[in-house]
Design a protein around this motif. Sequence first.
Motif, PDB file in Angstrom:
ATOM      1  N   VAL A  64      26.330  89.675  27.857  1.00  8.51           N
ATOM      2  CA  VAL A  64      25.694  90.341  26.709  1.00  8.51           C
ATOM      3  C   VAL A  64      25.470  91.828  26.953  1.00  8.51           C
ATOM      4  O   VAL A  64      25.027  92.535  26.055  1.00  8.51           O
ATOM      5  CB  VAL A  64      24.352  89.665  26.345  1.00  8.51           C
ATOM      6  N   LYS A  65      25.801  92.291  28.139  1.00  8.73           N
ATOM      7  CA  LYS A  65      25.553  93.695  28.477  1.00  8.73           C
ATOM      8  C   LYS A  65      26.289  94.602  27.507  1.00  8.73           C
ATOM      9  O   LYS A  65      27.473  94.408  27.228  1.00  8.73           O
ATOM     10  CB  LYS A  65      26.018  93.923  29.922  1.00  8.73           C
ATOM     11  N   GLY A  66      25.580  95.600  27.026  1.00 10.62           N
ATOM     12  CA  GLY A  66      26.182  96.535  26.075  1.00 10.62           C
ATOM     13  C   GLY A  66      26.123  96.086  24.632  1.00 10.62           C
ATOM     14  O   GLY A  66      26.422  96.857  23.718  1.00 10.62           O
ATOM     15  N   ARG A  67      25.733  94.845  24.399  1.00 14.81           N
ATOM     16  CA  ARG A  67      25.655  94.319  23.027  1.00 14.81           C
ATOM     17  C   ARG A  67      24.241  93.908  22.643  1.00 14.81           C
ATOM     18  O   ARG A  67      23.870  93.984  21.474  1.00 14.81           O
ATOM     19  CB  ARG A  67      26.591  93.124  22.873  1.00 14.81           C
ATOM     20  N   PHE A  68      23.464  93.458  23.599  1.00 14.44           N
ATOM     21  CA  PHE A  68      22.099  93.021  23.334  1.00 14.44           C
ATOM     22  C   PHE A  68      21.128  94.023  23.942  1.00 14.44           C
ATOM     23  O   PHE A  68      21.414  94.624  24.982  1.00 14.44           O
ATOM     24  CB  PHE A  68      21.826  91.649  23.960  1.00 14.44           C
ATOM     25  N   THR A  69      19.974  94.175  23.305  1.00 17.90           N
ATOM     26  CA  THR A  69      18.925  95.056  23.816  1.00 17.90           C
ATOM     27  C   THR A  69      17.588  94.334  23.768  1.00 17.90           C
ATOM     28  O   THR A  69      17.171  93.869  22.705  1.00 17.90           O
ATOM     29  CB  THR A  69      18.834  96.338  22.984  1.00 17.90           C
ATOM     30  N   ILE A  70      16.928  94.267  24.921  1.00 19.42           N
ATOM     31  CA  ILE A  70      15.592  93.672  24.985  1.00 19.42           C
ATOM     32  C   ILE A  70      14.564  94.794  24.975  1.00 19.42           C
ATOM     33  O   ILE A  70      14.757  95.837  25.603  1.00 19.42           O
ATOM     34  CB  ILE A  70      15.436  92.761  26.228  1.00 19.42           C
ATOM     35  N   SER A  71      13.495  94.597  24.250  1.00 24.16           N
ATOM     36  CA  SER A  71      12.425  95.593  24.191  1.00 24.16           C
ATOM     37  C   SER A  71      11.125  94.866  23.884  1.00 24.16           C
ATOM     38  O   SER A  71      11.121  93.657  23.613  1.00 24.16           O
ATOM     39  CB  SER A  71      12.720  96.655  23.121  1.00 24.16           C
ATOM     40  N   ARG A  72      10.020  95.592  23.923  1.00 22.49           N
ATOM     41  CA  ARG A  72       8.752  94.956  23.614  1.00 22.49           C
ATOM     42  C   ARG A  72       7.794  95.962  23.013  1.00 22.49           C
ATOM     43  O   ARG A  72       7.885  97.165  23.274  1.00 22.49           O
ATOM     44  CB  ARG A  72       8.168  94.291  24.856  1.00 22.49           C
TER      45      ARG A  72
END
Length: 117
Positions: A64-72
Amino acid sequence: QVQLVESGGGLVQPGGSLRLSCTSSGDSLSDYAVAWYRQAPQKERELVASIFHSGAFPRYEDAVKGRFTISRDNAKNTVYLDLSNLKLEDSGVYFCNRPPGVSTWAWGQGTQVIVSS
């Protein structure tokens, strides 16, 4: 006590985007590192991404690297997973919980992502 609630899944075409949310109806998530996992039919649950309690050091699995972004947003007690450029193989039920190596909370219901044309 943390009671996890995932939301934001849905049906999307390949190449599309979604934003998943993870919150707790009990204790706050803000003091904890949180991870996103997914489980495809007939497959084991797999780690997707994780993030420190401060929001630092987001980490991603290669798929998923480069396509998904985790944040909070700790003020909103919510951890997000932004999915973009979705592929058929991204389909599954997405869950949030503690990262591997620490005691997990009870699993929530998850939120289903279906990537289909």
